[in-house]
Design an enzyme around this catalytic site. Structure first.
Site, PDB file in Angstrom:
ATOM      1  N   PHE A 119     105.967 -37.249  72.544  1.00 12.21           N
ATOM      2  CA  PHE A 119     106.119 -37.616  71.128  1.00 12.21           C
ATOM      3  C   PHE A 119     105.051 -36.980  70.253  1.00 12.21           C
ATOM      4  O   PHE A 119     105.230 -36.806  69.046  1.00 12.21           O
ATOM      5  CB  PHE A 119     106.114 -39.137  70.970  1.00 12.21           C
ATOM      6  CG  PHE A 119     104.751 -39.788  70.915  1.00 12.21           C
ATOM      7  CD1 PHE A 119     104.159 -40.099  69.709  1.00 12.21           C
ATOM      8  CD2 PHE A 119     104.069 -40.108  72.085  1.00 12.21           C
ATOM      9  CE1 PHE A 119     102.914 -40.709  69.647  1.00 12.21           C
ATOM     10  CE2 PHE A 119     102.828 -40.711  72.040  1.00 12.21           C
ATOM     11  CZ  PHE A 119     102.253 -41.021  70.824  1.00 12.21           C
ATOM     12  N   LYS A 120     103.926 -36.590  70.864  1.00  7.21           N
ATOM     13  CA  LYS A 120     102.841 -35.990  70.080  1.00  7.21           C
ATOM     14  C   LYS A 120     103.284 -34.690  69.388  1.00  7.21           C
ATOM     15  O   LYS A 120     102.685 -34.288  68.390  1.00  7.21           O
ATOM     16  CB  LYS A 120     101.641 -35.699  70.984  1.00  7.21           C
ATOM     17  CG  LYS A 120     101.155 -36.885  71.818  1.00  7.21           C
ATOM     18  CD  LYS A 120     100.495 -37.940  71.003  1.00  7.21           C
ATOM     19  CE  LYS A 120     100.038 -39.129  71.833  1.00  7.21           C
ATOM     20  NZ  LYS A 120      98.858 -38.897  72.643  1.00  7.21           N
ATOM     21  N   ASP A 121     104.327 -34.036  69.917  1.00  3.83           N
ATOM     22  CA  ASP A 121     104.805 -32.796  69.296  1.00  3.83           C
ATOM     23  C   ASP A 121     105.290 -33.020  67.868  1.00  3.83           C
ATOM     24  O   ASP A 121     105.188 -32.122  67.028  1.00  3.83           O
ATOM     25  CB  ASP A 121     105.949 -32.194  70.112  1.00  3.83           C
ATOM     26  CG  ASP A 121     105.492 -31.618  71.442  1.00  3.83           C
ATOM     27  OD1 ASP A 121     104.401 -31.031  71.494  1.00  3.83           O
ATOM     28  OD2 ASP A 121     106.230 -31.759  72.430  1.00  3.83           O
TER      29      ASP A 121
END
Length: 536
Positions: A119-121
């Protein structure tokens, strides 16, 4: 037209006010150690529900425009940054919603369709392009030593590091240093970071925990020496741009649910978020404050449960549980959440203090909130914890509840979901082709376990559980849960970019034991100089 208060920023500890969006993106951390927040949370336009059919990119622009003045980033430039950021995702919806269990109105939001499968993308592809945009603008017409060079420093428990590296690799005028705890990230996460051989990428291994890495990063930002010679930038969720980018998928998931379930206004929606550093769920809080009709945000912690204990202990925020001798971080199957202190909780505390203050003017309430946060964080540093007033705790409970999920429950949830949940609304690389069973990574399993408990407390409510990483990133835990299950073959879910990753060349710099943050500072200085010499 001058920026609105929502487009200007202050430090949670009061030393800096009226900062621009560019200031807070490029600085990351305030000079007093506080975190930047909007001076005011804006309201949604009256026609916000007409966004229901907007693309992810258009929705991101609509939301970000509330917080970013066109005087700073012209609308067409912001649209271009957003478009380039999400063109790297492999799903047309970017963050698709999966109906996991129709009987319980349980949905899963897949946030891992970006280049590093986490999800950090969503935030770090955007942040990397923002850094590039501001640097290009500042360095136009400059050459050599006159060019502004940004030294980005970050700590990771696994996913932030690779996402930051993929967002910044090869970017001009930028060096990126990622600190991670030696032996405490998954093998795939480590290889994702250390096999990126671009000259501007530097990986440092630290003996200790993620919190030790994060403490080093904060010490560097507070150090006058390195700040006098290097412009430091932050990629951890202390950087406001990361929170801003993540607000979008709360709206996108709500609209997706509204269409999938023919959602009517009388139906309640809860969002459940696996939480370590509190940044992901904080974005949900901003979405709710903007006006998105979420009834509750549920904090799902693993056995490192400082956030859950805050709610269950009457507002005590302590590094260790009261009346116990437990100290330090516990290693769990969900290592990205193995965090002792949740940095972004400071931002929530500021808003809770502001909302519960009785001063007559907004300016006085802001000042008092900064004073309260500063006092609480000083107590955390000197005494290991603090107690908030009852009004602050009650204000938190209006928007949040919490659940703690054990290691055993994490594994059993992965197993039970695989055996009982067979989503059919579109393809997913997290489903077994042999059984059709859905495979959760351990962090997403913490969220689903908490969702199942919340469903018992709030029957009839719709629950969206955030799926934060592809299961292939955590092969050990997934294999532990499913190795004896019929039809399970791990390689079947392995994304193509992971195949052969372990054989690729790696580059990493170990931080000598006992070197401390001062030792890291010298490594950063040396490696930046070597990198710049190689460009001359």
């Amino acid at each position: 037209m001058s920026p609105t208060l929502a487009q200007q920023y202050l430090s949670t500890r009061g030393a800096e006010y009226r900062k621009s969006f560019e200031d807070v993106v490029m600085k990351g951390l305030a000079s007093d150690g506080g975190l930047f927040i909007p001076e005011e949370i804006p309201s949604l336009p009256e026609n916000w529900e007409s966004w229901v059919d907007a693309s992810f990119e258009d929705l991101a622009f609509n939301i970000m425009s509330l917080f970013v003045s066109p005087d700073e980033v012209p609308s067409e430039d912001l649209k271009d940054i957003i478009k380039r950021s999400y063109s790297t995702f492999d799903h047309p919806e970017r963050t698709p919603l999966v109906e996991l269990d129709p009987k319980q109105n349980l949905y899963l939001l897949e946030l891992w369709h970006g280049p590093t499968r986490a999800f950090k993308d969503v935030a770090l592809q955007f942040l990397g392009n923002l850094f590039e945009y501001f640097l290009k603008r500042e360095n136009e017409g400059k050459v050599g030593k006159d060019r502004h060079h940004l030294t980005v420093v970050g700590a990771t428990s696994g996913d932030t590091g690779s996402a930051a590296i993929y967002g910044l690799r090869g970017k001009k005028d930028t060096s990126v240093f990622i600190l991670f705890p030696n032996g405490k990230v998954s093998p795939i996460q480590e290889k994702q970071m250390t096999t990126v051989l671009d000259a501007n990428v530097h990986n440092l291994t630290v003996e200790g925990s993620f919190d030790d890495c994060q403490d080093i990063v904060k010490a560097l930002f507070a150090d006058p020496d390195i700040n006098s010679t290097h412009s430091l930038g932050a990629v951890n969720s202390i950087n406001w741009a990361r929170i801003l980018a993540q607000i979008t998928y709360y709206f996108y998931s709500f609209f997706s649910l509204k269409k999938a379930a023919n959602l009517t206004k009388d139906k309640k929606v809860h969002v459940v978020v696996p939480s370590g550093n509190f940044g992901d769920i904080l974005a949900g809080y901003f979405a709710k404050r903007l006006g998105l009709p979420i009834e509750k945000l549920t904090i799902a912690t693993n056995e490192n449960d400082i956030l859950d204990r805050f709610f269950r202990s009457g507002g005590h925020y302590t590094k260790k549980a009261l009346n116990t001798t437990d100290e330090g971080v516990k290693e769990t199957h969900s290592p990205a959440m193995d965090i002792l202190v949740s940095s972004n909780f400071e931002r929530l505390l500021w808003f809770l203090a502001y909302l519960t203050d009785n001063a007559s003017t907004a300016e006085e309430r802001r000042q008092h909130a900064c004073e309260s946060v500063t006092s609480w964080l000083n107590q955390l540093k000197s005494q290991g914890g603090f107690q908030v007033p009852p009004a602050v705790l009650e204000a938190a409970k209006v928007d949040f509840d919490s659940h703690r999920v054990s290691n055993d429950d994490t594994i059993s949830t992965i197993r039970s979901v695989y055996k009982t949940c067979f989503p059919n609304n579109g393809p997913s690389s997290a489903k077994s082709s042999k059984t059709g069973g859905y495979i959760l990574d351990p962090h997403s399993a913490v969220g689903v376990a908490a969702s199942q408990r919340s469903i018992q407390e709030y029957p009839g409510a719709y629950h969206i559980s955030l799926s934060t990483a592809h299961p292939a990133k955590f092969a050990g835990s997934v294999d532990l849960a499913l190795r004896s299950e019929d039809g399970y073959v791990f390689n079947e879910i392995l994304p193509k970019e992971f195949i052969g990753l372990e054989q690729r060349e790696s580059r990493v710099t170990p931080v000598p034991a006992g070197a401390g943050w001062e030792g890291v500072r010298e490594i950063v200085k040396t490696e930046v100089e070597q990198e710049l010499q190689g460009q001359r």
